[in-house]
Design a protein around this motif. Structure first.
Motif, mmCIF file in Angstrom:
data_model
loop_
_atom_site.group_PDB
_atom_site.id
_atom_site.type_symbol
_atom_site.label_atom_id
_atom_site.label_comp_id
_atom_site.label_asym_id
_atom_site.label_seq_id
_atom_site.Cartn_x
_atom_site.Cartn_y
_atom_site.Cartn_z
ATOM 1 N N SER A 1 -15.226 0.625 4.277
ATOM 2 C CA SER A 1 -15.000 0.599 2.831
ATOM 3 C C SER A 1 -14.841 -0.820 2.290
ATOM 4 O O SER A 1 -14.862 -1.036 1.083
ATOM 5 C CB SER A 1 -13.756 1.436 2.493
ATOM 6 O OG SER A 1 -12.659 1.003 3.276
ATOM 7 N N TYR A 2 -14.679 -1.771 3.165
ATOM 8 C CA TYR A 2 -14.525 -3.162 2.724
ATOM 9 C C TYR A 2 -14.870 -4.063 3.900
ATOM 10 O O TYR A 2 -14.523 -3.767 5.041
ATOM 11 C CB TYR A 2 -13.077 -3.388 2.279
ATOM 12 C CG TYR A 2 -12.837 -4.688 1.538
ATOM 13 C CD1 TYR A 2 -13.675 -5.100 0.493
ATOM 14 C CD2 TYR A 2 -11.748 -5.487 1.870
ATOM 15 C CE1 TYR A 2 -13.424 -6.285 -0.183
ATOM 16 C CE2 TYR A 2 -11.493 -6.667 1.194
ATOM 17 C CZ TYR A 2 -12.341 -7.068 0.163
ATOM 18 O OH TYR A 2 -12.086 -8.240 -0.506
ATOM 19 N N SER B 1 0.903 -1.147 0.000
ATOM 20 C CA SER B 1 0.000 0.000 0.000
ATOM 21 C C SER B 1 0.944 1.199 0.000
ATOM 22 O O SER B 1 2.160 1.027 -0.049
ATOM 23 C CB SER B 1 -0.889 -0.003 1.240
ATOM 24 O OG SER B 1 -0.137 0.390 2.375
ATOM 25 N N ARG C 1 -7.653 0.409 8.600
ATOM 26 C CA ARG C 1 -8.484 1.602 8.689
ATOM 27 C C ARG C 1 -9.425 1.674 7.483
ATOM 28 O O ARG C 1 -10.593 1.942 7.614
ATOM 29 C CB ARG C 1 -7.608 2.855 8.751
ATOM 30 C CG ARG C 1 -7.640 3.529 10.102
ATOM 31 C CD ARG C 1 -6.858 4.827 10.119
ATOM 32 N NE ARG C 1 -5.497 4.661 9.625
ATOM 33 C CZ ARG C 1 -5.044 5.145 8.480
ATOM 34 N NH1 ARG C 1 -5.846 5.841 7.681
ATOM 35 N NH2 ARG C 1 -3.800 4.957 8.107
ATOM 36 N N THR C 2 -8.819 1.413 6.294
ATOM 37 C CA THR C 2 -9.610 1.504 5.075
ATOM 38 C C THR C 2 -9.129 0.477 4.062
ATOM 39 O O THR C 2 -8.020 -0.081 4.205
ATOM 40 C CB THR C 2 -9.545 2.955 4.516
ATOM 41 O OG1 THR C 2 -10.359 3.038 3.362
ATOM 42 C CG2 THR C 2 -8.122 3.348 4.156
ATOM 43 N N LYS C 3 -9.911 0.208 3.049
ATOM 44 C CA LYS C 3 -9.653 -0.859 2.086
ATOM 45 C C LYS C 3 -8.260 -0.773 1.436
ATOM 46 O O LYS C 3 -7.553 -1.765 1.315
ATOM 47 C CB LYS C 3 -10.736 -0.811 0.991
ATOM 48 C CG LYS C 3 -10.578 -1.855 -0.105
ATOM 49 C CD LYS C 3 -11.800 -1.834 -1.014
ATOM 50 C CE LYS C 3 -11.880 -3.029 -1.917
ATOM 51 N NZ LYS C 3 -11.100 -2.933 -3.129
ATOM 52 N N ASP C 4 -7.861 0.473 1.042
ATOM 53 C CA ASP C 4 -6.615 0.640 0.295
ATOM 54 C C ASP C 4 -5.379 0.174 1.052
ATOM 55 O O ASP C 4 -4.345 -0.091 0.450
ATOM 56 C CB ASP C 4 -6.399 2.127 -0.058
ATOM 57 C CG ASP C 4 -7.485 2.627 -0.981
ATOM 58 O OD1 ASP C 4 -8.158 1.767 -1.591
ATOM 59 O OD2 ASP C 4 -7.666 3.856 -1.072
ATOM 60 N N HIS D 1 -18.032 -3.308 8.735
ATOM 61 C CA HIS D 1 -17.772 -1.932 9.151
ATOM 62 C C HIS D 1 -17.525 -1.921 10.659
ATOM 63 O O HIS D 1 -18.439 -2.051 11.454
ATOM 64 C CB HIS D 1 -18.985 -1.059 8.790
ATOM 65 C CG HIS D 1 -18.759 0.396 9.068
ATOM 66 N ND1 HIS D 1 -19.556 1.378 8.555
ATOM 67 C CD2 HIS D 1 -17.811 1.030 9.783
ATOM 68 C CE1 HIS D 1 -19.123 2.557 8.959
ATOM 69 N NE2 HIS D 1 -18.061 2.363 9.715
ATOM 70 N N THR E 1 -13.046 -3.188 8.179
ATOM 71 C CA THR E 1 -12.376 -1.888 8.013
ATOM 72 C C THR E 1 -13.079 -0.868 8.909
ATOM 73 O O THR E 1 -14.296 -0.930 9.093
ATOM 74 C CB THR E 1 -12.426 -1.393 6.542
ATOM 75 O OG1 THR E 1 -13.767 -1.476 6.060
ATOM 76 C CG2 THR E 1 -11.507 -2.196 5.646
ATOM 77 N N ASP E 2 -12.266 0.046 9.443
ATOM 78 C CA ASP E 2 -12.809 1.033 10.386
ATOM 79 C C ASP E 2 -13.875 1.894 9.712
ATOM 80 O O ASP E 2 -14.849 2.300 10.336
ATOM 81 C CB ASP E 2 -11.708 1.977 10.898
ATOM 82 C CG ASP E 2 -10.629 1.231 11.660
ATOM 83 O OD1 ASP E 2 -10.720 -0.012 11.757
ATOM 84 O OD2 ASP E 2 -9.689 1.887 12.164
ATOM 85 N N ASP E 3 -13.658 2.195 8.409
ATOM 86 C CA ASP E 3 -14.578 3.109 7.729
ATOM 87 C C ASP E 3 -15.633 2.366 6.908
ATOM 88 O O ASP E 3 -16.414 2.998 6.183
ATOM 89 C CB ASP E 3 -13.789 4.070 6.833
ATOM 90 C CG ASP E 3 -13.061 3.341 5.705
ATOM 91 O OD1 ASP E 3 -13.113 2.082 5.669
ATOM 92 O OD2 ASP E 3 -12.435 4.020 4.866
#
Ligand SMILES: Cc1cc2nc3c(=O)[nH]c(=O)nc-3n(C[C@H](O)[C@H](O)[C@H](O)COP(=O)(O)OP(=O)(O)OC[C@H]3O[C@@H](n4cnc5c(N)ncnc54)[C@H](O)[C@@H]3O)c2cc1C
Ligand SMILES: Cc1cc2nc3c(=O)[nH]c(=O)nc-3n(C[C@H](O)[C@H](O)[C@H](O)COP(=O)(O)OP(=O)(O)OC[C@H]3O[C@@H](n4cnc5c(N)ncnc54)[C@H](O)[C@@H]3O)c2cc1C
Ligand code: SF4
Ligand code: FES
Lengths: 469, 284
Positions: free
Chosen positions: B167-168, B18, B141-144, B171, B163-165
Motif C-alpha cells: 500500500s506504500y 496509528s 504491514r500497511t501504510k496506515d 511491496h 509495506t507487506d501489502d
C-alpha cells in the motif's frame, strides 16, 4: 536461687500457635500466629536472668536479652520493645526471620538441659505489641548537623544506617532501585513468613523521623556515586545486597518454566503475582515443581510453589539434610506442608517439550566425600546413576552474586575476586573516601541481623567521619 | 513506601501515531539527563500493574522530558494508552541497558519494522550525528500503521519504505529492500535492525551471507530490568546473557532467535486472561 531456678524450669517452653499445615499450604497468610500476652509472660518467666547472660554472646547486635525479657515478665511490653530497639532497629523482622536456634537460643543456658527460652518469639511479640498499640515512641533526634548522607539500597543494612544517622541529626536520603523499599524483606521473603505490612511500618517509621526515600533510583544508572557527591552528599553508604542470580549453566536451563529464585520470588512477593489477575504480573503455576538448593531461599520457593497450587514440590539438594543451610524451622515447616526432599541429588540437564517448556530434570546421585573449604563434606557424583524427575516448573535457588552496577560505575571502589565490595569489618569503610558499605554486598548472602549489624557499625563510623570533616 | 521527588512521571503529551501505536512525552528529568541512544525505561501504570520495558525514543534535557512510543499489545499497554495527559505513571525507572555502540562506521543501514521504527529512531539519529552515512529502511504491514516517516527522513541520508501489502513504498519486506541495496552494489559497513523477531532474523540471514555486522535489539520479557532476576535471559554465541544489563543490543549473527521466540510465549495464557478480565481500573 536453686529453689527459684527449679520452679522456673518447670514452666515448659511455650509453643507457638500456627496455622494448620493442611490449611496454610494453600494460603499466603503468616504461618506462626504469635504469642498472646499470657503465653509471652509465661515464657518470659522461664528466663532465670543470668548474671552473665550467655544468650547475648549469640546475638550479633548485643540486644539486652535478659533486660527485655524481664520487662516482658513484668508486663511492660512497650518498655521491652524500646529496650530491644536500643540496639536492634528491626525487632519485628528479626523476631520472625533470625536463625535464633544458631544464635541467642543456641547459647541460652536453659538449652543445656532442656529447651532454651524462646527469645525470638518474645522479640516478635513485643515488637508486634508495640506496632499494634500505635504507641511507637519517636526517639529524640539531635539538632541538625547540616550534613547529608545518601544510603543506597533499602534492605536491612540501609534501613539501619538511615535510622541511626537521622537520630544523630544528619539528613538522610535512601535511594532504592526498585519501586518498593525493604530489599529482600519485600522482594525475597514471602508474605507467609514476613508480612509486608511489617516492612512498610519499618520504612514508615524512618520517614516519620525525617528520612527521605527515593524509589526507582538505581544508583550507577540514574546517578553515579560521583554524581551524589557532586549534589552535595557528604557521605554515602552502600547496602545494595547480593542480588544477581546464579545459574548452573547446564543444558536446557533457559527453557520456559525454569526460574531463578530471585525471579520466582520477585514475581510472587514484590509484584504480587500470587494474586493474579488482581495484580497484572503472571507466574507459572507448576503442578510438579523442582526446587534446586538447600537454603532458606529454596524453602521459601518450595513453599510458595505449594501455595500456588502444585501437587508435588521436590527440593533437590546435592548433600544431606544435615548440611542444608536453611533454618531448621523452615525445613520443618516445608516438610509439614508436604514438600518432598530428594537429597544427595544434583541436576545435570533439563529436558523440554516441543513448545520449549521444561518437562523433566535429569539428575545424578551424589555421595559425600572429604570436607571442603566450607567444612561440609564435598558431594561427589556417582557415575551412571542418572535418572529423570518429571517436572513442569523449576526454581534454581543455589545462591546469588554481587550485582556489578555500582562497582562498574564507581572509579576507585575496590572489590574482591567475587565482586563483593571490600570494606573494613569494624567500620564499613571502603577504598573511597566517604563511602561505606555493609550487608550482603560485603559479606555475600548472609542474614538480616548481620546486615543490620553491619549497618550499625557503619552508621557509627559515618557519624565520626562527618564530625571530623 | 513511595515519595514525591522522582514521582512526577507526568504525561505531558499523548498522540496516537496509528490506531495501535501511541507516542507519549513524560516528565522524567533524571532519565532525560542521563539517557543515551539504545537505552530504555521500565514503567508501571499503577500499583497493581506489571513492570514493562519501553525504549527511550527521544529526550529533552531542558524540559526534563522523555518520549516513548509503544504498540498496544496487551493489558499494560492498553492501560497505558488509556491514561490521559496530566495523569502520572506510578513508576518510571531508567535509563537502563547498555547504550548503543556509536562510532563512525561509514555507511550504516538502519532498519525498523513496525513499532521497532520508534526503537531504531534514536540510534539512527546518534549514528547520523556521529558522521555516518545513514540509509534507513522502515516497514510496516500497511501504510496506515507506518510511523515516524518524516522524523526518519530528517535524520537519514536516504529513506526507503516497504509495506507487506504494497500500500506504500516497496511491496514486500524490509529485508527485501536490504537485499536490493546489496545487489545494487551498496557497500555497507554495519546494519542495525530492530522490529519483530522474524524480521530481525531474516535481516540477519541476509547480512550473514555478506559478513556485514548486524546489531539487533532484543525484547525478552523483563521484571526488574536491573540484572537481579534473569527473566530476560537470551542466548548469544552460545552463552546466556541478561538482556537488561548486557543488552538489549547484541550481534544478530550470534543470537538464538528460536529461544527468544519461545520465551516470549511463556505467559501466553495468562496474558490472554489478563486482557479478558480487563476493565481499566488502572488509573482511578
Ligand atoms: C528468599 C530469601 C530468604 C531469606 N531468609 C532469611 C531468613 O529467614 N533469615 C535471615 O536472617 N536472612 C534471610 N535471608 C537473607 C537476608 O534477607 C539478607 O542477608 C539481607 O536482606 C541482606 O540485607 P542487605 O541490606 O545487605 O541487602 P538486601 O536486603 O539485598 O537489599 C539491597 C537493596 O538494595 C537495592 N539495590 C541494589 N542495587 C542498587 C542500586 N544500584 N541502586 C539502588 N538500590 C539498589 C536492592 O533493590 C535492594 O532493595 C533471606 C534471603 C532471601 C533472598
Ligand atoms: C528493552 C525493551 C524495549 C522495548 N521497547 C519497546 C518500545 O519502545 N515500544 C513498544 O511498543 N514495545 C517495546 N518493548 C516491548 C514491550 O515491553 C511489550 O510490548 C510490553 O511489555 C507488553 O506488555 P502488555 O502487558 O501490554 O502485553 P502482554 O499482555 O504482557 O503481552 C502481549 C503480547 O506481547 C508479548 N510480550 C509480552 N511481554 C513482552 C515484552 N517484554 N517484549 C515484547 N513482547 C512482549 C507477548 O508475547 C504477548 O503475546 C520493549 C521490550 C524490551 C525488552
Ligand atoms: S541465657 Fe537464657 S536464661 Fe540466661 S538470660 Fe539469656 S535468655 Fe535468660
Ligand atoms: S529483567 Fe531481571 S535480570 Fe533482566
Amino acid at each position: 536461687m536453686t529453689e527459684a531456678k527449679k520452679k522456673k524450669e518447670k514452666i515448659p517452653r511455650q509453643a507457638m500457635p500456627e496455622q494448620d499445615p493442611e490449611i496454610r499450604r494453600s494460603n499466603f497468610e503468616e504461618v506462626p500466629l504469635g504469642y498472646t500476652a499470657e503465653t509471652a509472660m509465661l515464657e518470659a518467666k522461664r528466663c532465670i536472668q543470668c548474671k552473665k547472660p550467655t544468650c547475648m554472646n549469640g546475638c550479633p547486635v548485643d540486644v539486652d536479652i535478659p533486660g527485655f525479657i524481664k520487662l516482658v515478665a513484668e508486663g511492660e511490653y512497650l518498655e521491652a520493645a524500646r529496650k530491644i530497639k536500643e540496639t536492634n532497629s528491626l525487632p519485628a523482622v528479626c523476631g520472625r526471620v533470625c536463625p535464633q536456634e544458631s544464635q541467642c537460643e543456641a547459647t541460652c543456658v536453659l538449652g543445656k538441659k532442656g529447651d532454651p527460652v524462646a527469645i525470638g518469639r518474645l522479640e516478635r511479640f513485643v515488637a508486634d505489641y508495640e506496632r499494634k498499640s500505635g504507641q511507637i515512641l519517636l526517639p529524640d533526634v539531635s539538632p541538625s548537623t547540616g550534613k547529608r548522607v545518601a544510603v543506597v539500597g533499602s534492605g536491612p543494612a540501609g534501613l539501619t544506617v538511615a535510622g541511626d544517622l537521622i537520630k544523630l541529626g544528619h539528613a538522610v536520603t535512601i535511594f532504592e532501585g526498585l519501586h518498593e523499599s525493604g530489599g529482600v524483606l519485600v522482594y525475597g521473603i514471602p508474605e507467609f513468613r514476613l508480612p509486608k505490612l511489617i516492612v512498610a511500618a519499618e520504612v514508615g517509621y524512618l520517614m516519620k523521623l525525617g528520612v527521605t526515600v527515593v524509589t526507582d533510583a538505581v544508583i550507577g544508572r540514574v546517578k553515579t556515586i560521583d554524581d551524589l557527591f557532586a549534589e552535595g552528599f557528604d557521605a554515602i553508604f552502600l547496602g545494595v545486597g547480593a542480588g544477581a542470580p546464579v545459574f548452573m549453566n547446564i543444558p536446557g536451563e533457559n527453557l520456559n518454566g525454569i526460574y531463578s529464585a530471585n525471579e520466582y520470588l520477585t514475581r510472587s512477593n514484590l509484584m504480587k503475582a500470587y494474586r493474579f489477575p488482581e495484580y497484572d504480573t503472571p507466574i507459572a503455576q507448576g503442578k510438579n515443581v523442582g526446587v534446586i538448593g538447600g537454603g532458606n531461599v529454596t524453602m521459601d520457593s518450595a513453599r510458595t510453589a505449594l501455595r500456588l497450587g502444585a501437587d508435588n514440590v521436590y527440593v533437590i539438594y546435592r548433600r544431606t539434610e544435615v548440611e542444608m543451610p536453611a533454618r531448621v524451622e523452615e525445613v520443618h515447616h516445608a516438610r509439614e506442608e508436604g514438600v518432598q526432599f530428594i537429597l544427595l541429588t544434583n541436576p545435570v540437564e533439563y529436558l523440554g517439550d516441543e513448545n520449549g517448556r521444561v518437562k523433566g530434570v535429569k539428575c545424578i546421585r551424589m555421595e559425600l566425600g572429604e570436607p571442603d573449604e566450607s567444612g561440609r563434606r564435598r558431594p561427589i557424583p556417582i557415575k551412571g546413576s542418572e535418572f529423570v524427575i518429571d517436572v513442569d516448573m523449576v526454581v534454581v535457588a543455589i545462591g546469588t552474586n554481587a550485582n556489578p552496577v555500582i562497582p562498574n560505575t564507581t572509579p576507585g571502589l575496590k572489590t574482591n575476586k567475587w565482586g563483593y565490595i571490600v570494606a573494613d569489618e569494624e567500620t564499613g569503610k571502603t577504598s573511597r573516601d566517604g563511602v561505606y558499605a555493609g550487608g550482603d554486598i560485603v559479606t555475600g548472602s548472609a542474614t538480616v541481623i548481620l546486615a543490620a549489624g553491619a549497618g550499625k557499625k557503619a552508621a557509627k563510623a559515618i557519624d565520626e567521619y562527618l564530625k571530623s570533616k | 513506601m513511595r515519595t514525591g521527588e522522582y514521582k512526577l512521571n507526568l504525561i505531558r503529551e499523548k498522540t496516537f501515531l496509528s490506531h495501535a501505536v501511541v507516542k507519549m512525552v513524560i516528565d522524567a528529568p533524571n532519565v532525560a539527563r542521563k539517557r543515551k541512544a539504545g537505552q530504555f525505561i521500565v514503567l508501571m501504570t499503577d500499583e497493581k500493574g506489571e513492570r514493562i520495558p519501553l525504549t527511550i525514543v527521544d529526550s529533552d534535557k531542558e524540559n526534563g522530558t522523555i518520549t516513548i512510543i509503544f504498540q498496544i499489545v496487551g493489558k499494560t499497554t492498553t492501560c497505558l494508552s488509556e491514561m490521559k495527559e496530566g495523569e502520572s505513571l506510578y513508576s518510571v525507572l531508567g535509563p537502563l541497558g547498555q547504550p548503543t555502540d556509536i562510532e563512525q562506521f561509514g555507511t550504516v543501514v538502519c532498519i525498523g519494522g513496525g513499532v521497532g521504527i520508534g526503537v531504531v529512531y534514536p540510534i539512527t539519529k546518534a549514528l547520523k550525528e556521529a558522521g555516518n552515512r545513514v540509509i534507513s529502511i522502515i516497514g510496516a504491514r500497511t501504510k496506515d500503521i507506518l510511523i515516524l516517516e518524516d522524523e526518519m527522513a530528517q535524520i537519514s541520508d536516504e529513506l526507503l519504505i516497504a509495506t507487506d501489502d504494497g500500500s506504500y513504498g516497496f511491496h514486500g519486506f524490509v529485508s527485501d529492500v536490504l537485499q536490493k541495496l546489496i545487489d545494487m552494489g551498496e557497500k555497507i559497513d554495519r546494519v542495525v535492525a530492530i522490529g519483530p523477531v522474524p524480521m530481525m532474523r531474516v535481516v540477519c540471514d541476509v547480512t550473514k551471507q555478506y559478513n556485514v555486522k548486524t546489531i539487533v535489539s532484543l525484547n525478552p520479557i523483563m521484571v526488574d530490568a536491573t540484572g537481579m532476576c534473569g527473566a530476560c535471559r537470551v542466548s548469544v554465541g552460545g552463552c546466556t546473557k541478561f538482556a537488561c544489563v548486557d543488552g538489549p543490543e547484541f550481534d544478530g549473527h550470534e543470537v538464538d532467535f528460536d529461544l527468544l521466540t519461545s520465551r516470549l510465549r511463556m505467559y501466553y495464557t495468562q496474558e490472554k486472561e489478563a486482557m479478558e478480565n480487563f476493565r481499566c481500573e488502572c488509573h482511578d
